[in-house]
Design a protein around this motif. Structure first.
Motif, PDB file in Angstrom:
ATOM      1  N   PRO A   1      54.779  11.819  99.254  1.00 33.08           N
ATOM      2  CA  PRO A   1      54.137  13.045  99.772  1.00 33.08           C
ATOM      3  C   PRO A   1      55.097  14.220  99.948  1.00 33.08           C
ATOM      4  CG  PRO A   1      53.360  11.128 100.966  1.00 33.08           C
ATOM      5  CD  PRO A   1      54.481  10.654 100.100  1.00 33.08           C
ATOM      6  N   SER A   2      56.408  13.929 100.063  1.00 40.41           N
ATOM      7  CA  SER A   2      57.362  15.032 100.211  1.00 40.41           C
ATOM      8  C   SER A   2      57.309  15.958  99.000  1.00 40.41           C
ATOM      9  CB  SER A   2      58.782  14.484 100.398  1.00 40.41           C
ATOM     10  OG  SER A   2      59.228  13.829  99.221  1.00 40.41           O
ATOM     11  N   ALA A   3      56.952  15.404  97.843  1.00 40.41           N
ATOM     12  CA  ALA A   3      56.864  16.236  96.630  1.00 40.41           C
ATOM     13  C   ALA A   3      55.749  17.272  96.769  1.00 40.41           C
ATOM     14  CB  ALA A   3      56.628  15.348  95.410  1.00 40.41           C
ATOM     15  N   LEU A   4      54.675  16.881  97.463  1.00 37.21           N
ATOM     16  CA  LEU A   4      53.568  17.823  97.662  1.00 37.21           C
ATOM     17  C   LEU A   4      54.019  18.999  98.530  1.00 37.21           C
ATOM     18  CD1 LEU A   4      50.671  15.269  98.309  1.00 37.21           C
ATOM     19  CD2 LEU A   4      51.171  16.524  96.210  1.00 37.21           C
ATOM     20  N   TYR A   5      54.794  18.684  99.570  1.00 35.44           N
ATOM     21  CA  TYR A   5      55.309  19.748 100.445  1.00 35.44           C
ATOM     22  C   TYR A   5      56.197  20.696  99.650  1.00 35.44           C
ATOM     23  CZ  TYR A   5      58.019  22.134 104.026  1.00 35.44           C
ATOM     24  OH  TYR A   5      58.635  23.099 104.779  1.00 35.44           O
TER      25      TYR A   5
ATOM     26  N   ARG B   1      61.694  15.057  86.758  1.00 35.91           N
ATOM     27  CA  ARG B   1      60.356  14.589  87.149  1.00 35.91           C
ATOM     28  C   ARG B   1      60.412  13.314  87.991  1.00 35.91           C
ATOM     29  NH1 ARG B   1      56.620  16.462  82.030  1.00 35.91           N
ATOM     30  NH2 ARG B   1      58.018  18.102  81.395  1.00 35.91           N
ATOM     31  N   THR B   2      61.426  13.238  88.813  1.00 33.26           N
ATOM     32  CA  THR B   2      61.487  12.148  89.787  1.00 33.26           C
ATOM     33  C   THR B   2      61.513  12.760  91.180  1.00 33.26           C
ATOM     34  OG1 THR B   2      63.902  12.097  89.736  1.00 33.26           O
ATOM     35  CG2 THR B   2      62.748  10.629  88.207  1.00 33.26           C
ATOM     36  N   ASN B   3      61.386  11.914  92.194  1.00 34.97           N
ATOM     37  CA  ASN B   3      61.300  12.409  93.565  1.00 34.97           C
ATOM     38  C   ASN B   3      62.686  12.779  94.099  1.00 34.97           C
ATOM     39  OD1 ASN B   3      61.216  12.424  96.506  1.00 34.97           O
ATOM     40  ND2 ASN B   3      59.092  11.756  96.254  1.00 34.97           N
ATOM     41  N   ALA B   4      62.852  14.039  94.411  1.00 37.56           N
ATOM     42  CA  ALA B   4      64.166  14.534  94.834  1.00 37.56           C
ATOM     43  C   ALA B   4      64.634  13.881  96.128  1.00 37.56           C
ATOM     44  CB  ALA B   4      64.118  16.048  94.996  1.00 37.56           C
ATOM     45  N   LEU B   5      63.684  13.641  97.034  1.00 36.34           N
ATOM     46  CA  LEU B   5      64.084  13.084  98.329  1.00 36.34           C
ATOM     47  C   LEU B   5      64.561  11.635  98.163  1.00 36.34           C
ATOM     48  CD1 LEU B   5      64.367  13.960 101.234  1.00 36.34           C
ATOM     49  CD2 LEU B   5      62.011  13.194 101.654  1.00 36.34           C
ATOM     50  N   ALA B   6      63.853  10.881  97.331  1.00 34.00           N
ATOM     51  CA  ALA B   6      64.300   9.508  97.061  1.00 34.00           C
ATOM     52  C   ALA B   6      65.672   9.528  96.391  1.00 34.00           C
ATOM     53  CB  ALA B   6      63.282   8.789  96.171  1.00 34.00           C
ATOM     54  N   ASN B   7      65.862  10.468  95.484  1.00 35.18           N
ATOM     55  CA  ASN B   7      67.165  10.583  94.811  1.00 35.18           C
ATOM     56  C   ASN B   7      68.269  10.931  95.807  1.00 35.18           C
ATOM     57  OD1 ASN B   7      65.903  10.080  92.384  1.00 35.18           O
ATOM     58  ND2 ASN B   7      65.671  12.238  91.853  1.00 35.18           N
ATOM     59  N   ARG B   8      67.930  11.772  96.778  1.00 31.22           N
ATOM     60  CA  ARG B   8      68.920  12.130  97.796  1.00 31.22           C
ATOM     61  C   ARG B   8      69.359  10.900  98.580  1.00 31.22           C
ATOM     62  NH1 ARG B   8      70.348  16.772 100.563  1.00 31.22           N
ATOM     63  NH2 ARG B   8      70.419  17.520  98.414  1.00 31.22           N
ATOM     64  N   PHE B   9      68.391  10.140  99.068  1.00 27.06           N
ATOM     65  CA  PHE B   9      68.744   8.966  99.873  1.00 27.06           C
ATOM     66  C   PHE B   9      69.428   7.890  99.031  1.00 27.06           C
ATOM     67  CE2 PHE B   9      65.105  10.464 102.653  1.00 27.06           C
ATOM     68  CZ  PHE B   9      65.949  11.000 103.617  1.00 27.06           C
ATOM     69  N   ALA B  10      69.093   7.850  97.746  1.00 28.07           N
ATOM     70  CA  ALA B  10      69.724   6.860  96.865  1.00 28.07           C
ATOM     71  C   ALA B  10      71.089   7.331  96.368  1.00 28.07           C
ATOM     72  CB  ALA B  10      68.806   6.575  95.675  1.00 28.07           C
ATOM     73  N   GLY B  11      71.466   8.533  96.749  1.00 21.15           N
ATOM     74  CA  GLY B  11      72.785   9.053  96.374  1.00 21.15           C
ATOM     75  C   GLY B  11      72.894   9.444  94.916  1.00 21.15           C
ATOM     76  N   LEU B  12      71.744   9.806  94.318  1.00 28.51           N
ATOM     77  CA  LEU B  12      71.773  10.121  92.886  1.00 28.51           C
ATOM     78  C   LEU B  12      71.870  11.617  92.600  1.00 28.51           C
ATOM     79  CD1 LEU B  12      68.955   7.739  91.569  1.00 28.51           C
ATOM     80  CD2 LEU B  12      71.424   7.428  91.383  1.00 28.51           C
ATOM     81  N   ASP B  13      71.562  12.443  93.595  1.00 31.73           N
ATOM     82  CA  ASP B  13      71.459  13.873  93.283  1.00 31.73           C
ATOM     83  C   ASP B  13      72.814  14.566  93.429  1.00 31.73           C
ATOM     84  OD1 ASP B  13      71.892  14.232  95.946  1.00 31.73           O
ATOM     85  OD2 ASP B  13      70.034  15.305  96.348  1.00 31.73           O
ATOM     86  N   ASN B  14      72.773  15.887  93.421  1.00 26.43           N
ATOM     87  CA  ASN B  14      74.009  16.678  93.334  1.00 26.43           C
ATOM     88  C   ASN B  14      74.807  16.738  94.630  1.00 26.43           C
ATOM     89  OD1 ASN B  14      73.307  19.373  94.852  1.00 26.43           O
ATOM     90  ND2 ASN B  14      71.489  18.832  93.665  1.00 26.43           N
ATOM     91  N   LEU B  15      74.238  16.252  95.749  1.00 29.62           N
ATOM     92  CA  LEU B  15      74.901  16.458  97.049  1.00 29.62           C
ATOM     93  C   LEU B  15      76.354  15.973  97.044  1.00 29.62           C
ATOM     94  CD1 LEU B  15      74.738  17.351 100.016  1.00 29.62           C
ATOM     95  CD2 LEU B  15      74.022  15.020 100.575  1.00 29.62           C
ATOM     96  N   SER B  16      76.555  14.752  96.578  1.00 29.25           N
ATOM     97  CA  SER B  16      77.915  14.205  96.613  1.00 29.25           C
ATOM     98  C   SER B  16      78.780  14.734  95.478  1.00 29.25           C
ATOM     99  CB  SER B  16      77.856  12.678  96.532  1.00 29.25           C
ATOM    100  OG  SER B  16      77.261  12.303  95.307  1.00 29.25           O
ATOM    101  N   LYS B  17      78.158  15.468  94.551  1.00 32.41           N
ATOM    102  CA  LYS B  17      78.924  15.980  93.395  1.00 32.41           C
ATOM    103  C   LYS B  17      79.279  17.457  93.542  1.00 32.41           C
ATOM    104  CE  LYS B  17      76.169  12.839  90.635  1.00 32.41           C
ATOM    105  NZ  LYS B  17      74.900  12.809  89.904  1.00 32.41           N
ATOM    106  N   ARG B  18      78.764  18.092  94.604  1.00 31.68           N
ATOM    107  CA  ARG B  18      79.155  19.490  94.821  1.00 31.68           C
ATOM    108  C   ARG B  18      80.644  19.524  95.147  1.00 31.68           C
ATOM    109  NH1 ARG B  18      74.286  20.818  99.049  1.00 31.68           N
ATOM    110  NH2 ARG B  18      72.602  20.193  97.637  1.00 31.68           N
TER     111      ARG B  18
ATOM    112  N   CYS C   1      62.588  18.857  89.463  1.00 29.08           N
ATOM    113  CA  CYS C   1      63.831  18.640  88.707  1.00 29.08           C
ATOM    114  C   CYS C   1      64.510  17.361  89.195  1.00 29.08           C
ATOM    115  CB  CYS C   1      64.776  19.832  88.830  1.00 29.08           C
ATOM    116  SG  CYS C   1      65.600  20.007  90.425  1.00 29.08           S
ATOM    117  N   GLY C   2      64.179  16.947  90.422  1.00 25.21           N
ATOM    118  CA  GLY C   2      64.723  15.699  90.958  1.00 25.21           C
ATOM    119  C   GLY C   2      66.156  15.817  91.445  1.00 25.21           C
ATOM    120  N   ASP C   3      66.728  17.003  91.352  1.00 25.19           N
ATOM    121  CA  ASP C   3      68.142  17.214  91.672  1.00 25.19           C
ATOM    122  C   ASP C   3      68.237  18.428  92.600  1.00 25.19           C
ATOM    123  OD1 ASP C   3      70.831  16.755  91.584  1.00 25.19           O
ATOM    124  OD2 ASP C   3      71.142  17.473  89.550  1.00 25.19           O
TER     125      ASP C   3
END
Lengths: 203, 322
Positions: free
Chosen positions: A82-86, A173-190, A96-98
């Motif tokens: 549901p976070s994607a809807l928000y 086209r994946t869930n950005a919030l799930a990617n964040r918690f899974a450590g897949l997105d850009n947060l740790s790569k900034r 973008c998932g990132d």
């Protein structure tokens, strides 16, 4: 000197017509108001998403990315859908998932509102009235980001230091919030280039 | 530094040496057209190579204005063979990160050190319609990739890891200091600092006709601790027609006032060249590292006229500005 009407200068003028750089920058003194979306999103981030919060630790422990995408079919990943809807309703999220909205103080999404989908600041093409080079009917989203940072009490000069890596298209086209918690997105790569000296890092 | 394997001609890098030695450098921007016969550009290069003290650096655009055009790679060898130094523009608008890296390797193969990293204009009409916008890497990330290639990029090649052959690019970036509004201007300046942190070794400004704003850029860079980075002032000689296109936004990011257009309507070419010479003289006197000169339909003789007049004006520009 061909001045434009209401030209903004960094400093007041000195006798020879140039600017007096001994003075402080002539930045605005009236703080812009944050939007409701900014305040609400910022509050949710502080309490539930930011590293170190109970919710972030709880979900990070349960969302472990595997070699394939089967982890996305699990209970915890589905609960985050549901976070994607928000995001879509508030930022026009393009999945973008990132996501980098926390970096931009929830002021607007360049993946949706920047023609060039820029993630490290504006191009040089905005028009005299601050609208987009490609879409004259909409403001440059990076202007909104600047004002949004001030509105949230943040220092926009962070955009002079923090390099955001290019979008990871494996997350499209994946869930950005799930990617964040899974450590897949850009947060740790900034990369805070303010702290990088001679060594070369690759994104 | 790895040298070119295609290096049939090892011309010195005039841009790097001039900037490192603090010599004022003149660069000429050649806009390559859509046609695969760049006779006009070749003619300019030939004439420049025959001039002892003139333009030694030729800047080659990368599909400017969002239109199809000959890429800089087509002419860099020709420029080097004539003992001149090319700057290859490299924009992210038409190719993804893989293609950009491939182009960087191609430039290294051709012995081209000077690369100007750009995000690129918005797409315009191409074959059978408007092109797909790419922008996989923006200017900052292009600089980051150029820097990474300096020590070689590690990658997996089957079961083992390999590294690309290091190549020492001389990477440049662009800034637009002529923005009219506070958010636009500050975000430009923040991005400039990010570009320098990401590896930009010299800066070329967007074209503009507000000397106070141009000089504010130098003042800002000194204040923010990046005053050591050389800045070339963009000196573009517009006609009234081109200036109107810029003002209308057909050429992006240019700030053109009504007053400038009124003047251009009245002026002939000698007056326009004189304004350019004044701007060059002012830039030189105010501590800029060079002048990046361009203009639609300018001949090599026009470029030399600007340079010679600027030398004659010297420090007397202050009393003569518009």
């Amino acid at each position: 000197v061909f001045d434009s009407p209401n030209d903004f200068y960094l400093w007041p003028q000195r006798g020879d017509g140039l600017s007096d750089d001994a003075a402080d920058y002539q930045v605005r003194h009236v703080k812009p108001h944050p939007s409701l979306v900014q305040r609400f999103s910022g509050m949710v981030h502080r309490h539930f998403i930011k590293d170190g919060t109970f919710a972030a630790r709880f979900l990070a422990a349960r969302l472990k990315a595997g070699p394939n995408n089967s982890w996305r079919d699990g209970l915890w990943s589905r609960l985050l859908e549901p976070s994607a809807l928000y995001r879509k309703a508030t930022f026009g999220c393009v999945s973008c998932g990132d996501c980098l909205q926390d970096h931009l103080n929830y002021a607007g999404c360049p993946m949706r509102w920047c023609y060039k989908e820029l993630r490290n600041g504006p191009c040089g093409g905005s028009r005299v009235d601050g609208t987009c080079e490609a879409h004259a009917d909409r403001p440059c989203v990076w202007n909104l980001v600047y004002l949004g940072a001030l509105a949230m009490g943040d220092d926009p000069s962070k955009f002079a230091r923090v390099l955001v890596p290019p979008r990871d298209w494996s997350l499209d086209r994946t869930n950005a919030l799930a990617n964040r918690f899974a450590g897949l997105d850009n947060l740790s790569k900034r990369i805070d280039l303010g702290s990088v000296k001679e060594e070369t890092k690759t994104c | 530094m790895q040298t070119s394997t295609a290096g049939d001609h090892q011309a010195p890098n005039f841009l790097r040496s001039a900037l490192e030695n603090g010599e004022f450098v003149y660069t000429a921007e050649l806009v390559l057209g859509r046609d695969h016969n760049p006779a006009e550009a070749e003619g300019f290069v030939k004439q420049a190579s025959q001039q002892a003290d003139g333009i030694k650096v030729i800047s080659l655009t990368d599909l400017p204005g969002g239109n199809p055009a000959l890429p800089p790679e087509a002419l860099v060898s020709y420029v080097r063979q004539h003992n001149l130094t090319p700057i290859a523009h490299l924009s992210g608008k038409d190719g993804n990160r893989s293609f950009l890296e491939a182009r960087m390797h191609a430039l290294a193969y051709l012995g081209v050190e000077n690369v100007l990293a750009l995000t690129g204009d918005a797409q315009k009409q191409g074959f059978a319609g408007q092109s797909k916008p790419v922008y996989d890497l923006d200017s900052v990330l292009i600089l980051w990739l150029l820097r990474a290639l300096g020590s070689g990029l590690e990658y997996e090649l089957g079961p083992r890891s390999a590294r690309t052959t290091p190549f020492n690019f001389f990477a440049g970036a662009v800034v637009n200091p002529f923005k009219v509004r506070e958010p636009d201007l500050f975000m430009q300046l923040y991005k400039l600092r990010l570009k320098v942190a990401a590896g930009a070794q010299y800066i070329i400004t967007q074209l503009g006709y507000n000397l106070r704003k141009l000089y504010e850029l130098r003042q800002y860079m000194v204040r923010e601790g990046i005053g050591h980075i050389p800045v070339l002032a963009n000196v573009y000689v517009p006609t009234a027609r081109v200036a109107r296109m810029m003002q209308a936004g057909e050429l992006a990011g240019c700030v053109i006032t009504d007053e400038l257009i009124r003047r251009l309507d009245r002026e002939k070419k000698p007056e326009r060249l004189e304004r350019a010479a004044l701007l060059v003289a002012a830039a030189k006197d105010l501590g800029f590292a060079g002048a990046h000169i361009g203009g639609f339909g300018l001949t090599h003789k026009d470029f030399m006229s600007i340079i010679e007049r600027a030398a004659a004006i010297g420090k007397d520009w202050r009393g003569r500005m518009d």
